[in-house]
Design a protein around this motif. Structure first.
Motif, PDB file in Angstrom:
ATOM      1  N   ALA A 162     -39.210  28.768 -12.869  1.00  0.00           N
ATOM      2  CA  ALA A 162     -38.862  27.339 -12.856  1.00  0.00           C
ATOM      3  C   ALA A 162     -37.899  26.995 -13.985  1.00  0.00           C
ATOM      4  N   PRO A 187     -33.926  26.433 -12.683  1.00  0.00           N
ATOM      5  CA  PRO A 187     -33.401  25.093 -12.349  1.00  0.00           C
ATOM      6  C   PRO A 187     -33.405  24.157 -13.565  1.00  0.00           C
ATOM      7  N   GLU A 188     -34.386  24.283 -14.438  1.00  0.00           N
ATOM      8  CA  GLU A 188     -34.405  23.435 -15.638  1.00  0.00           C
ATOM      9  C   GLU A 188     -33.185  23.744 -16.514  1.00  0.00           C
ATOM     10  N   HIS A 241     -30.059  22.377 -14.852  1.00  0.00           N
ATOM     11  CA  HIS A 241     -29.919  20.929 -15.041  1.00  0.00           C
ATOM     12  C   HIS A 241     -29.458  20.611 -16.459  1.00  0.00           C
ATOM     13  N   ARG A 279     -26.136  20.724  -9.163  1.00  0.00           N
ATOM     14  CA  ARG A 279     -26.850  21.696  -8.352  1.00  0.00           C
ATOM     15  C   ARG A 279     -25.846  22.749  -7.894  1.00  0.00           C
ATOM     16  N   GLN A 324     -37.082  29.981  -7.649  1.00  0.00           N
ATOM     17  CA  GLN A 324     -36.884  28.547  -7.834  1.00  0.00           C
ATOM     18  C   GLN A 324     -35.400  28.193  -7.878  1.00  0.00           C
ATOM     19  N   GLU A 351     -34.347  28.120  -4.270  1.00  0.00           N
ATOM     20  CA  GLU A 351     -34.905  26.925  -3.611  1.00  0.00           C
ATOM     21  C   GLU A 351     -34.104  25.687  -4.007  1.00  0.00           C
ATOM     22  N   TYR A 352     -33.877  25.570  -5.303  1.00  0.00           N
ATOM     23  CA  TYR A 352     -33.204  24.392  -5.852  1.00  0.00           C
ATOM     24  C   TYR A 352     -31.787  24.282  -5.302  1.00  0.00           C
ATOM     25  N   ALA A 381     -31.786  23.263  -1.594  1.00  0.00           N
ATOM     26  CA  ALA A 381     -32.285  21.912  -1.308  1.00  0.00           C
ATOM     27  C   ALA A 381     -31.171  20.875  -1.274  1.00  0.00           C
ATOM     28  N   ASP A 421     -27.509  19.028  -0.104  1.00  0.00           N
ATOM     29  CA  ASP A 421     -26.850  18.766   1.178  1.00  0.00           C
ATOM     30  C   ASP A 421     -25.677  19.715   1.370  1.00  0.00           C
TER      31      ASP A 421
END
Lengths: 344, 344
Positions: B247, B250-251, B254, B260, B273, B276-277, B280, B282
């Protein structure tokens, strides 16, 4: 046969053609900083860009190393009477109290409600721990996307108390010209602000041409999790990773860039370490401070004004003396800037 | 007058001229991924780049948003028998013990000395807390410049145990081609690694074309201070800011990018993760995992090999199933890569 042209005439025609082909005498270079008065500050910027980007210059800086970092509050935009992000924090309290009515009677939330009713004296009641509590309550605990939408909405609607304009229109035109000039010369421009990183990233690209990945600010941790539909999202946590003021600026620069800047611009004691760190590198370096000495067109606060340091970070006499000692260029808003705001 | 050509002949000559003017049938486009075999993985990459960069495409991604993130260990370079940075930590212990001889008899430093003497079984004695203690001792407490010089020196001299080459030569040629292809198509390539950020930044530009400001790794705090001559410098502190695994990826993304990714590539559970991130978001997204299934040319470790997860992060059966469910592309080193290393 009568020749059309003698050799010398042909030679002259050839020479003339060459001259025409090479074009007119060079037009006066377009001034990249039209809102700046001629003076030592403008000269320092232009010379720095020229010596660091002209091939063959002994002070040439390879493009990859052309990093210029800018403080934001008081350097790129107005920071009086209060940082816009502090206004954001205060103006977010009513919504908080609406969701949790018990807070209405609890300090510092109750103090903020007084301030918003017009009791400006109540501002003086807010301590730094109060502000930290308010920041944690209004800037954390929600999904990142929620925060980003709320910040964008507020920025679109909020107006400053003096010119009644969105805060994003209160940027300094001369500094915008510097940013564009640097980028046109192969520099990457970064913001290094004590303000919230997530907050500033909501408008930095549109307002300054500085994308999110080139914004360093005060930053907290996030927590990865999943929504009910299984889609992952990040939540802002009240866990401070970087306080991007004072010594935090070089720390943040090392963390996020991993390079020493070649140029840095600030306006207060909160930028001193960033300027020291920048100047400590080899080769050409430019360190600058913006002095607010124009009460008519903006605000005057700094050593010459004899104003006390009323907020976190100020242009103190000590900073001014340090600047002179270190050879940092001091920009006088009054003398160096023909125009401050685009809307003047 | 006898005409040289009839109208029809003229027409044929004209047509022929037009054909010649239009040139030969288009040469086969230069293959941007010559070390990849044709197959679903190569196709996925090429199609993704094409749909996201062709103007008018419904899946067009504006250049500013073209962010591709890559795990390093096991994705861009070899991670067996051990992460190279773990080797760095272990091999830094003798110098530590030389400076502080009392450590020679204290675990885990004593364990490391046994390992370096050739007692490979002793590796199994090292726990995660041991490794953290060793990391703190060998990666922190010194000035940043000192660490950077030591890391560079080790990287220049160390050789892997199998091919006897510098670790920086054990990068995967097919992935290097992907990095170059992406950048040529307007993508910014980032490393997002569990390895140390300061460590990887010492070679990422030279080895991968990825500059320091585009490396996200496990990162600790630094402390600003002044040398005796007044020059400022940063010291690496044993204060963890970001654990860039699981995790944390993604942290970290960011924190450091604020966007993203549109594409992400990993090889183990530590990348789940991040994928996944990425997915997610568009629009067009590409998520890929490198499967190590080629014991002859590299190492085989993954669900099909029935190997247990012997290290932090592995390509488990659960990850494989997740990949299939989510539509992540699995790259088979055995089937998809014509050549793994430049030096083959």
């Amino acid at each position: 046969m009568k020749t059309l042209c003698s050799v010398s005439t042909l030679a002259r025609i050839f020479a003339l053609s060459v001259l025409l082909a090479l074009g007119q005498p060079a037009q006066a270079q377009t001034d990249p900083l039209p809102s700046w008065n001629d003076g030592p500050a403008k000269k320092a910027i232009v010379e720095f860009v020229q010596v660091t980007t002209t091939p063959g210059s002994t002070k040439f800086v390879p493009p990859a190393e052309r990093i210029a970092t800018f403080d934001q509050d008081g350097t790129l935009w107005v920071e009086h009477p209060m940082y816009s992000q502090v206004m954001y924090i205060l103006e977010s309290v009513p919504a908080l109290v609406k969701a949790k009515p018990e807070l209405a009677k609890v300090a510092p939330f109750s103090t903020v409600l007084e301030i918003l009713k017009g009791d400006r004296a109540a501002i003086a009641k807010l301590t730094l721990p109060d502000l930290e509590k308010l920041a944690a309550a209004t800037l954390t605990g929600m999904p990142v996307q929620t925060f980003e939408a709320e910040a964008k909405k507020w920025l679109a609607e909020a107006k400053d108390p003096r010119w009644k304009k969105p805060y994003t229109e209160l940027t300094y035109l001369p500094m915008q010209e510097v940013l564009k000039y640097l980028r046109a010369s192969g520099y990457k421009t970064w913001i290094v602000t004590g303000g919230g990183q997530d907050f500033v990233r909501q408008y930095s690209d549109k307002v300054y041409g500085i994308p999110p990945e080139q914004v360093i600010g005060t930053a907290g941790g996030t927590k990865y999790g999943y929504a009910k539909d299984g889609k992952p999202y990040l939540t802002k946590e009240p866990r401070l990773l970087l306080n991007d003021n004072n010594a935090g600026k070089p720390e943040g620069i090392h963390l996020m860039i991993g390079r020493r800047p070649t140029m840095a611009v600030g306006n207060s004691t909160g930028d001193q370490q960033m300027l020291e760190y920048t100047q400590a590198g080899d080769g050409a370096r430019l360190a600058m401070l913006v002095l607010h000495d124009d009460a008519r067109r903006e605000y005057a606060y700094g050593p010459a004004q004899g104003l006390p340091a009323t907020k976190v970070g100020a242009f103190t006499q000590a900073l001014y003396d340090e600047a002179k000692k270190q050879g940092w260029t001091v920009i006088s808003m009054k003398d160096d800037w023909k125009k401050i705001f685009t809307f003047e």
